[in-house]
Write a protein that holds these residues in place. Structure first.
Motif, mmCIF file in Angstrom:
data_model
loop_
_atom_site.group_PDB
_atom_site.id
_atom_site.type_symbol
_atom_site.label_atom_id
_atom_site.label_comp_id
_atom_site.label_asym_id
_atom_site.label_seq_id
_atom_site.Cartn_x
_atom_site.Cartn_y
_atom_site.Cartn_z
ATOM 1 N N SER A 26 0.832 -1.198 0.000
ATOM 2 C CA SER A 26 0.000 0.000 0.000
ATOM 3 C C SER A 26 0.873 1.258 0.000
ATOM 4 O O SER A 26 0.607 2.220 -0.731
ATOM 5 C CB SER A 26 -0.928 -0.011 1.219
ATOM 6 N N CYS A 29 2.362 1.781 -3.399
ATOM 7 C CA CYS A 29 1.407 2.445 -4.302
ATOM 8 C C CYS A 29 1.461 3.953 -4.105
ATOM 9 O O CYS A 29 1.488 4.715 -5.080
ATOM 10 C CB CYS A 29 -0.015 1.937 -4.053
ATOM 11 N N TYR A 30 1.483 4.379 -2.851
ATOM 12 C CA TYR A 30 1.567 5.807 -2.547
ATOM 13 C C TYR A 30 2.845 6.404 -3.143
ATOM 14 O O TYR A 30 2.805 7.453 -3.805
ATOM 15 C CB TYR A 30 1.524 6.009 -1.028
ATOM 16 N N LEU A 32 4.679 5.242 -5.594
ATOM 17 C CA LEU A 32 4.600 5.221 -7.057
ATOM 18 C C LEU A 32 3.739 6.370 -7.573
ATOM 19 O O LEU A 32 4.001 6.924 -8.645
ATOM 20 C CB LEU A 32 4.038 3.885 -7.546
ATOM 21 N N ASP A 33 2.720 6.743 -6.808
ATOM 22 C CA ASP A 33 1.829 7.837 -7.199
ATOM 23 C C ASP A 33 2.479 9.208 -7.062
ATOM 24 O O ASP A 33 2.252 10.085 -7.892
ATOM 25 C CB ASP A 33 0.547 7.825 -6.362
ATOM 26 N N PHE A 58 4.479 -7.341 -5.343
ATOM 27 C CA PHE A 58 3.538 -6.292 -5.716
ATOM 28 C C PHE A 58 2.494 -6.838 -6.691
ATOM 29 O O PHE A 58 1.291 -6.641 -6.504
ATOM 30 C CB PHE A 58 4.293 -5.116 -6.341
ATOM 31 N N MET A 62 -1.398 -6.927 -6.032
ATOM 32 C CA MET A 62 -2.157 -5.888 -6.738
ATOM 33 C C MET A 62 -2.734 -6.365 -8.072
ATOM 34 O O MET A 62 -3.592 -5.708 -8.631
ATOM 35 C CB MET A 62 -1.272 -4.664 -6.987
ATOM 36 N N PRO A 66 4.403 -3.130 -10.660
ATOM 37 C CA PRO A 66 4.546 -1.724 -10.234
ATOM 38 C C PRO A 66 4.661 -0.766 -11.420
ATOM 39 O O PRO A 66 4.103 0.329 -11.391
ATOM 40 C CB PRO A 66 5.832 -1.721 -9.407
ATOM 41 N N TYR A 69 1.238 -0.359 -12.856
ATOM 42 C CA TYR A 69 0.447 0.450 -11.915
ATOM 43 C C TYR A 69 0.743 1.924 -12.139
ATOM 44 O O TYR A 69 -0.156 2.739 -12.282
ATOM 45 C CB TYR A 69 0.775 0.037 -10.476
ATOM 46 N N ARG A 70 2.024 2.255 -12.183
ATOM 47 C CA ARG A 70 2.421 3.662 -12.360
ATOM 48 C C ARG A 70 1.933 4.191 -13.700
ATOM 49 O O ARG A 70 1.409 5.305 -13.790
ATOM 50 C CB ARG A 70 3.934 3.801 -12.242
ATOM 51 N N ARG A 73 -1.727 4.864 -13.723
ATOM 52 C CA ARG A 73 -2.075 5.992 -12.861
ATOM 53 C C ARG A 73 -1.588 7.317 -13.412
ATOM 54 O O ARG A 73 -1.783 8.355 -12.799
ATOM 55 C CB ARG A 73 -1.489 5.759 -11.462
#
Length: 76
Positions: A26, A29-30, A32-33, A58, A62, A66, A69-70, A73
């Protein structure tokens, strides 16, 4: 059932290690954001010496890597 009770039930079925890994993912994720740090750098920040292991963990938790995900986003 209220939300806190449902969330509590999920955590009760996890081992402490699984809960700890979920918290770390988690936080990943933060990071990466909000940052442009590489996945390897984020892995190291979270205590993973092996970025490949971190990426597999990951993805297992998820459902996507990763990097994906990035990208999804909006951060390259």
């Amino acid at each position: 059932l209220d939300r806190s009770s449902a969330a509590s039930d999920v955590y009760k079925r996890q081992t402490p290690m699984q809960a700890f890994q979920r918290i770390k993912v988690s936080h990943a994720c933060y990071l990466l954001d909000i940052s442009d740090d590489s996945v390897a750098t984020i892995a190291l920040q979270l205590g993973h010496d092996d970025p490949y292991y971190f990426s597999r963990l990951f993805k297992k938790m998820m459902g996507i890597s990763p990097q994906k995900y990035r990208k999804e986003r909006g951060k390259n």
